[in-house]
Design a protein around this motif. Structure first.
Motif, PDB file in Angstrom:
ATOM      1  N   LEU A  29       0.943  -1.284  -0.013  1.00  0.00           N
ATOM      2  CA  LEU A  29      -0.001   0.066   0.074  1.00  0.00           C
ATOM      3  C   LEU A  29       0.891   1.264   0.117  1.00  0.00           C
ATOM      4  CD1 LEU A  29      -2.601  -1.106   2.714  1.00  0.00           C
ATOM      5  CD2 LEU A  29      -2.995  -1.381   0.157  1.00  0.00           C
ATOM      6  N   GLY A  32       1.097   8.326   2.150  1.00  0.00           N
ATOM      7  CA  GLY A  32       1.718   9.611   2.034  1.00  0.00           C
ATOM      8  C   GLY A  32       3.173   9.221   0.930  1.00  0.00           C
ATOM      9  N   SER A  35       7.722   7.333   3.931  1.00  0.00           N
ATOM     10  CA  SER A  35       8.561   6.326   4.193  1.00  0.00           C
ATOM     11  C   SER A  35       9.036   5.253   3.136  1.00  0.00           C
ATOM     12  CB  SER A  35       8.048   5.719   5.426  1.00  0.00           C
ATOM     13  OG  SER A  35       8.244   6.634   6.506  1.00  0.00           O
ATOM     14  N   ILE A  53      -3.493   4.313  -2.197  1.00  0.00           N
ATOM     15  CA  ILE A  53      -4.872   4.476  -1.320  1.00  0.00           C
ATOM     16  C   ILE A  53      -5.055   5.807  -1.142  1.00  0.00           C
ATOM     17  CG2 ILE A  53      -4.915   2.118  -0.540  1.00  0.00           C
ATOM     18  CD1 ILE A  53      -4.000   3.391   2.061  1.00  0.00           C
ATOM     19  N   ALA A 101       9.352  14.827  11.963  1.00  0.00           N
ATOM     20  CA  ALA A 101      10.212  15.311  10.456  1.00  0.00           C
ATOM     21  C   ALA A 101      10.320  16.890  10.280  1.00  0.00           C
ATOM     22  CB  ALA A 101       9.808  14.505   9.421  1.00  0.00           C
ATOM     23  N   THR A 110       1.040  10.359   6.244  1.00  0.00           N
ATOM     24  CA  THR A 110      -0.369  10.244   7.033  1.00  0.00           C
ATOM     25  C   THR A 110      -0.297   9.341   8.516  1.00  0.00           C
ATOM     26  OG1 THR A 110      -0.473   7.946   5.904  1.00  0.00           O
ATOM     27  CG2 THR A 110      -1.286   9.721   4.666  1.00  0.00           C
ATOM     28  N   GLY A 113      -0.213   5.658   7.960  1.00  0.00           N
ATOM     29  CA  GLY A 113       1.187   5.368   7.561  1.00  0.00           C
ATOM     30  C   GLY A 113       1.999   5.108   8.448  1.00  0.00           C
ATOM     31  N   SER A 114       1.905   6.093   9.429  1.00  0.00           N
ATOM     32  CA  SER A 114       2.813   6.001  10.448  1.00  0.00           C
ATOM     33  C   SER A 114       2.667   4.848  11.283  1.00  0.00           C
ATOM     34  CB  SER A 114       2.976   7.295  11.285  1.00  0.00           C
ATOM     35  OG  SER A 114       3.817   7.446  12.162  1.00  0.00           O
ATOM     36  N   ALA A 122       9.018   6.740  16.223  1.00  0.00           N
ATOM     37  CA  ALA A 122       8.054   7.703  15.766  1.00  0.00           C
ATOM     38  C   ALA A 122       7.087   7.972  16.891  1.00  0.00           C
ATOM     39  CB  ALA A 122       7.088   6.918  14.462  1.00  0.00           C
ATOM     40  N   GLU A 164      -5.162  -6.321   5.407  1.00  0.00           N
ATOM     41  CA  GLU A 164      -5.794  -5.483   6.267  1.00  0.00           C
ATOM     42  C   GLU A 164      -5.211  -4.060   5.846  1.00  0.00           C
ATOM     43  OE1 GLU A 164      -7.796  -7.246  10.149  1.00  0.00           O
ATOM     44  OE2 GLU A 164      -5.426  -7.174  10.094  1.00  0.00           O
ATOM     45  N   ILE A 166      -5.421  -0.039   7.549  1.00  0.00           N
ATOM     46  CA  ILE A 166      -5.994   0.732   8.659  1.00  0.00           C
ATOM     47  C   ILE A 166      -6.990   1.788   8.051  1.00  0.00           C
ATOM     48  CG2 ILE A 166      -5.334   2.404  10.546  1.00  0.00           C
ATOM     49  CD1 ILE A 166      -2.577   1.244  10.670  1.00  0.00           C
ATOM     50  N   TYR A 192      14.319  11.319  13.968  1.00  0.00           N
ATOM     51  CA  TYR A 192      13.662  10.673  14.681  1.00  0.00           C
ATOM     52  C   TYR A 192      14.423  10.683  16.191  1.00  0.00           C
ATOM     53  CZ  TYR A 192      10.889   8.043  11.235  1.00  0.00           C
ATOM     54  OH  TYR A 192      10.108   7.517  10.345  1.00  0.00           O
TER      55      TYR A 192
HETATM   56  P1  FAD Z   1       3.765   5.475   3.459  1.00  0.00           P
HETATM   57  O1  FAD Z   1       5.189   5.589   3.194  1.00  0.00           O
HETATM   58  O2  FAD Z   1       3.036   5.603   2.156  1.00  0.00           O
HETATM   59  O3  FAD Z   1       3.744   3.824   3.848  1.00  0.00           O
HETATM   60  C1  FAD Z   1       4.423   3.558   4.940  1.00  0.00           C
HETATM   61  C2  FAD Z   1       3.938   2.002   5.097  1.00  0.00           C
HETATM   62  O4  FAD Z   1       2.708   2.082   5.684  1.00  0.00           O
HETATM   63  C3  FAD Z   1       4.139   1.164   4.145  1.00  0.00           C
HETATM   64  O5  FAD Z   1       4.465  -0.077   4.362  1.00  0.00           O
HETATM   65  C4  FAD Z   1       2.489   1.108   3.493  1.00  0.00           C
HETATM   66  O6  FAD Z   1       2.395  -0.012   2.737  1.00  0.00           O
HETATM   67  C5  FAD Z   1       2.105   0.984   4.810  1.00  0.00           C
HETATM   68  N1  FAD Z   1       0.634   1.821   4.912  1.00  0.00           N
HETATM   69  C6  FAD Z   1       0.513   3.388   4.781  1.00  0.00           C
HETATM   70  N2  FAD Z   1      -0.876   3.444   4.835  1.00  0.00           N
HETATM   71  C7  FAD Z   1      -1.529   2.439   5.292  1.00  0.00           C
HETATM   72  C8  FAD Z   1      -2.698   1.839   5.780  1.00  0.00           C
HETATM   73  N3  FAD Z   1      -3.812   2.798   5.871  1.00  0.00           N
HETATM   74  N4  FAD Z   1      -2.913   0.796   6.208  1.00  0.00           N
HETATM   75  C9  FAD Z   1      -2.047  -0.206   6.278  1.00  0.00           C
HETATM   76  N5  FAD Z   1      -0.707   0.267   5.790  1.00  0.00           N
HETATM   77  C10 FAD Z   1      -0.595   1.228   5.395  1.00  0.00           C
HETATM   78  N6  FAD Z   1       7.948   9.944  11.204  1.00  0.00           N
HETATM   79  C11 FAD Z   1       8.149  10.208  12.551  1.00  0.00           C
HETATM   80  O7  FAD Z   1       7.073   9.683  12.997  1.00  0.00           O
HETATM   81  N7  FAD Z   1       8.776  11.039  13.298  1.00  0.00           N
HETATM   82  C12 FAD Z   1       9.996  11.538  12.567  1.00  0.00           C
HETATM   83  O8  FAD Z   1      10.755  12.294  13.187  1.00  0.00           O
HETATM   84  C13 FAD Z   1      10.135  11.277  11.097  1.00  0.00           C
HETATM   85  N8  FAD Z   1      11.324  11.880  10.481  1.00  0.00           N
HETATM   86  C14 FAD Z   1      11.385  11.668   9.054  1.00  0.00           C
HETATM   87  C15 FAD Z   1      12.320  12.037   8.404  1.00  0.00           C
HETATM   88  C16 FAD Z   1      12.541  11.961   6.890  1.00  0.00           C
HETATM   89  C17 FAD Z   1      13.698  12.564   6.312  1.00  0.00           C
HETATM   90  C18 FAD Z   1      11.452  10.982   6.273  1.00  0.00           C
HETATM   91  C19 FAD Z   1      11.555  10.836   4.691  1.00  0.00           C
HETATM   92  C20 FAD Z   1      10.421  10.585   7.033  1.00  0.00           C
HETATM   93  C21 FAD Z   1      10.242  10.746   8.405  1.00  0.00           C
HETATM   94  N9  FAD Z   1       8.988  10.244   9.317  1.00  0.00           N
HETATM   95  C22 FAD Z   1       9.120  10.427  10.428  1.00  0.00           C
HETATM   96  C23 FAD Z   1       8.136   9.363   8.602  1.00  0.00           C
HETATM   97  C24 FAD Z   1       6.848  10.176   8.154  1.00  0.00           C
HETATM   98  O9  FAD Z   1       6.358  10.508   9.162  1.00  0.00           O
HETATM   99  C25 FAD Z   1       6.071   9.101   7.309  1.00  0.00           C
HETATM  100  O10 FAD Z   1       5.012   9.971   6.587  1.00  0.00           O
HETATM  101  C26 FAD Z   1       5.130   8.050   7.993  1.00  0.00           C
HETATM  102  O11 FAD Z   1       6.150   7.209   8.545  1.00  0.00           O
HETATM  103  C27 FAD Z   1       4.760   7.264   7.019  1.00  0.00           C
HETATM  104  O12 FAD Z   1       3.310   7.834   6.615  1.00  0.00           O
HETATM  105  P2  FAD Z   1       3.100   7.715   5.181  1.00  0.00           P
HETATM  106  O13 FAD Z   1       1.635   8.168   4.789  1.00  0.00           O
HETATM  107  O14 FAD Z   1       3.905   8.592   4.358  1.00  0.00           O
HETATM  108  O15 FAD Z   1       3.205   6.028   4.633  1.00  0.00           O
END
Ligand code: FAD
Length: 282
Positions: A29, A32, A35, A53, A101, A110, A113-114, A122, A164, A166, A192
């Motif tokens: 999936l 955002g 990650s 999604i 971040a 999102t 995602g986190s 996190a 599944e 979330i 982090y």
């Molecule tokens: P994605 O990157 O799209 O997905 C992450 C994972 O979650 C994937 O495996 C995906 O398949 C899965 N996933 C996503 N949504 C769902 C869902 N609804 N149901 C099931 N699985 C799902 N985060 C922090 O918490 N603290 C920090 O200090 C921090 N620093 C960062 C610094 C940098 C330079 C970067 C690039 C990222 C950092 N992050 C940090 C991570 C950031 O917060 C991400 O946004 C978050 O961890 C993942 O959210 P996303 O929506 O981007 O997920």
């Protein structure tokens, strides 16, 4: 490095996402992408297909229901950071958001995602445990609710099954006298956490109740310091609580910070967070 080749499909509904998850392909999936895309570029992950999604309707937003606040999985970090409802009802999340971040990442990353990623350093996972949140997961088989304290099972490991998604997180509305505190130590702002603490409880006439002290960045998942919280609820002081932050909590060390240093920093953070809560409620 560049990401390996992958197929991409944008799904408009949860049903379409479930169909893709059930296809038998090696899929992942995409929410955002903050990650996942980095991990593809580093070739830490090489799925055949990404299921986007991010455009499914109804999975983003913050609403107040009977006795709870619901945060949709696609709600972005920045929306939580700027939400007045969150500031009023769940200030712990407002305090934590600026530590995630940098603004560019908070604009796309999102909540769901986190939680799905379950990085032990996190902010949101620790806050969800502190707030006694419930993660709502959906699949073709239906919907199930998982307590945040059971959802995070280890390093980047959750209770989520492979089919599944979330969809939201439900957080109990704050009780009378609810107080929250948050702090973290990181090498640079936006990194982090080396050690962080999310605290949520009630404080009425100087008495702590229902107190959750959740450390993050210290082990393979958010860690509840139950003994320390109990000391405070028993009416003992900060020093007694700090003395319970010990090796029994199994803090881990790495090349940046030893386990002993993390324990020391956790005690310092506990003193700071409790001090801030007390001075805010005095
Ligand atoms: P994605 O990157 O799209 O997905 C992450 C994972 O979650 C994937 O495996 C995906 O398949 C899965 N996933 C996503 N949504 C769902 C869902 N609804 N149901 C099931 N699985 C799902 N985060 C922090 O918490 N603290 C920090 O200090 C921090 N620093 C960062 C610094 C940098 C330079 C970067 C690039 C990222 C950092 N992050 C940090 C991570 C950031 O917060 C991400 O946004 C978050 O961890 C993942 O959210 P996303 O929506 O981007 O997920």
């Amino acid at each position: 490095m560049k990401a390996p080749d992958f197929d991409y499909v944008r799904v408009p509904t949860l049903a379409a996402a479930f169909k893709q998850l059930d296809s038998g392909d090696d899929v992942q999936l995409l929410a955002g992408g903050q990650s996942l895309l980095a991990s593809l570029n580093l070739r830490l992950s090489q799925p055949q297909k990404l299921i986007d999604i991010a455009h499914i309707k109804g999975l983003a937003g913050i609403t107040q229901g009977k006795g709870l606040i619901k945060i949709g999985a696609l709600t972005r970090h920045c929306d939580i950071e700027t939400s007045l409802l969150i500031r009023e009802k769940l200030p712990l999340l407002s305090m934590a958001a600026p530590h995630i971040a940098h603004p560019a990442i908070r604009n796309r990353g999102t909540f769901g995602g986190s939680l799905a990623l379950a990085d032990p350093a996190a902010e949101w996972p620790a806050c969800c445990v502190a707030l006694n949140a419930t993660v709502v997961a959906a699949s073709r088989r239906g919907e199930r609710r998982i307590a945040a304290a059971e959802f995070f099972q280890g390093l980047y490991t959750t209770a989520l099954e492979s089919d599944e998604i979330i969809t939201s997180v439900e957080i109990p509305a704050p009780a009378k006298g609810a107080v929250a505190g948050f702090s973290e130590l990181a090498r640079r702002h936006g990194d982090y956490a080396l050690v962080g603490l999310a605290a949520q409880g009630t404080l009425l006439k100087g008495r702590w109740n229902a107190l959750n002290l959740v450390f993050f960045g210290v082990g393979d998942r958010p860690i509840l310091a139950q003994a320390a919280a109990q000391k405070l609820m028993d009416g003992e002081g900060v020093k007694a609580a700090q003395d319970c932050i010990d090796a029994a909590l199994n803090f881990s060390g790495d090349d940046v910070c030893s386990a002993e240093t993390r324990l020391h920093l956790a005690r310092v953070l506990l003193g700071r967070v409790l001090g801030t809560i007390k001075s805010n409620t005095a």
